[in-house]
Design an enzyme around this catalytic site. Structure first.
Site, PDB file in Angstrom:
ATOM      1  N   GLU A   1     -14.930  24.861   4.850  1.00 36.89           N
ATOM      2  CA  GLU A   1     -15.273  25.749   5.969  1.00 36.89           C
ATOM      3  C   GLU A   1     -14.020  26.244   6.687  1.00 36.89           C
ATOM      4  O   GLU A   1     -13.949  27.404   7.105  1.00 36.89           O
ATOM      5  CB  GLU A   1     -16.184  25.017   6.964  1.00 36.89           C
ATOM      6  N   ARG A  13      -4.195  17.164 -21.388  1.00 41.30           N
ATOM      7  CA  ARG A  13      -3.186  18.081 -21.912  1.00 41.30           C
ATOM      8  C   ARG A  13      -3.769  19.482 -21.986  1.00 41.30           C
ATOM      9  O   ARG A  13      -4.953  19.663 -22.276  1.00 41.30           O
ATOM     10  CB  ARG A  13      -2.725  17.646 -23.317  1.00 41.30           C
ATOM     11  N   GLY A  55     -15.843   3.424 -27.652  1.00 38.92           N
ATOM     12  CA  GLY A  55     -16.653   3.464 -28.858  1.00 38.92           C
ATOM     13  C   GLY A  55     -18.065   2.976 -28.611  1.00 38.92           C
ATOM     14  O   GLY A  55     -18.494   2.788 -27.469  1.00 38.92           O
ATOM     15  N   PRO A  56     -18.826   2.743 -29.689  1.00 40.45           N
ATOM     16  CA  PRO A  56     -20.245   2.413 -29.568  1.00 40.45           C
ATOM     17  C   PRO A  56     -20.520   1.105 -28.841  1.00 40.45           C
ATOM     18  O   PRO A  56     -21.533   0.988 -28.152  1.00 40.45           O
ATOM     19  CB  PRO A  56     -20.720   2.357 -31.028  1.00 40.45           C
ATOM     20  N   LEU A  95     -18.631  -0.415 -26.340  1.00 36.94           N
ATOM     21  CA  LEU A  95     -18.446  -0.250 -24.900  1.00 36.94           C
ATOM     22  C   LEU A  95     -19.535   0.649 -24.320  1.00 36.94           C
ATOM     23  O   LEU A  95     -20.062   0.379 -23.234  1.00 36.94           O
ATOM     24  CB  LEU A  95     -17.060   0.337 -24.609  1.00 36.94           C
TER      25      LEU A  95
END
Length: 351
Positions: free
Chosen positions: A47, A201, A282-283, A285
């Protein structure tokens, strides 16, 4: 209001622990005369930026804001009072402020004789501020689980090779996704297999997220790992009884079944000001986060590739039967180069 929502999105990843907010000022004739967004924590609110741009033309005009103007003095003054002093005649805001320390701005405006209306484009504005709203309502960061897989759901081939399943265009898009988050989280399996960098990046002006590796035994992150360079800050989460093989900043957490306590990890990140987490593990976690009820959004990059064997995108998650399946609401499907990006949020279970 749609313009204000677009302005707010410019600061995703840069304002935590504050929300992203956009504001547009119309003069008394309804012409746009000012706009602004909250650019960083501790800086002027949306604002204030918009009122400065509008100058005297704000008097008698309308302010459209994505979030209810704040009513408290922190590192900056209350926006409700700034709108009153600028002579704004009407305020329209999309989402009511659930933060008890800041709410009440609409009441202050109305007490000053200024109509304050809520609800315009509410769902779109809430989606753009999902991280901060999750933080206030649940007391933990908002978690987006991102994965890349083949069309038959494989994240690597049977021999473990996974570079690259998706296209260069999709990988560039992941960097843009990282740039909107406060922390990027990967697990020990990903660390060992890929030695990921996890920094942003190719995104100009990006605020680098905190890189977090969940390394229960303290053996996956070793000296010389790419996450230990100076491109972005790094935090390695280990079990409280582990002896890490590195000298990076370490977070010690209690063990849980198969790894670390996910909710304790999120509590610790929240205490550091992290409001949005991109889960790139990965799967295994991912399954731990799903089992903990700590996934809010899923972004899947699907490549037009078939492997027939190899690890699936998700392992476990505490789901054993179809009735326990987590149902998703697909909010967007986009072609990214040859790949498909699907964005979905979890559907609340009926009780």
């Amino acid at each position: 209001m749609r313009r204000a929502i677009a302005l707010a999105a410019r600061a995703l990843g840069a304002t935590s622990p504050n929300p992203v907010v956009g504001c547009v000022i119309l003069d008394a004739a309804g012409d746009q005369v000012g706009e602004g967004w909250h650019r960083r924590a501790g800086g002027p609110h949306a604002e204030v930026h918009a009122l400065r741009a509008a100058g005297d033309r704000a008097r008698g005009g309308t302010a459209l804001v994505t979030l209810e103007p704040c009513n408290h003095t922190g590192r900056t003054g209350p926006c409700a009072q700034a709108l009153i002093e600028a002579g704004i005649a009407r305020v329209v805001y999309a989402v009511a402020d659930p933060d008890p320390t800041a709410t009440g701005g609409a009441h202050t405006l109305r007490a000053a004789g200024i109509p304050a209306e809520q609800g315009l484009c509410e769902s779109a504005a809430a989606e753009g501020n999902a991280a901060w709203l999750t933080s206030v309502r649940l007391g933990r960061p908002h978690v987006t689980w991102k994965y890349a897989a083949t069309l038959d759901g494989r994240t690597a081939a049977a021999d473990g090779t996974s570079r690259w399943i998706t296209s260069a265009e999709a990988r560039a898009d992941v960097h843009r996704l990282r740039a909107t988050c406060d922390a990027v989280v990967a697990g020990a399996g990903t660390q060992r297999a890929d030695d990921p960098h996890l920094a942003v990046r190719g995104v100009e002006g990006a605020v680098q997220p905190l890189r977090v590796v969940v390394d229960t035994h303290g053996t996956a992150v070793t000296p010389g790992a790419r996450v230990l360079d100076d491109a972005a800050p790094t935090l390695v989460a280990v079990a409280d009884d582990a002896t890490p093989a590195h000298r990076a900043e370490t977070l010690r957490l209690p063990r849980a079944e198969g790894g670390l306590d996910v909710l304790a990890l999120l509590d610790a990140l929240h205490a550091r000001g992290v409001r949005s987490v991109l889960l790139e593990g990965g799967p295994t976690l991912a399954g731990a986060f799903v089992a903990a009820g700590a996934v809010d959004r899923v972004v899947g990059y699907l490549a037009p590739v078939l492997l027939g064997a190899g690890p699936a995108a998700l392992t476990g998650g505490g789901i054993t039967t179809l009735t326990e399946a987590l149902r998703l609401d697909v909010s967007e499907t986009v072609r990214i180069g040859p790949d498909l990006r699907i964005t979905a949020t979890l559907v609340a279970k009926e009780h």
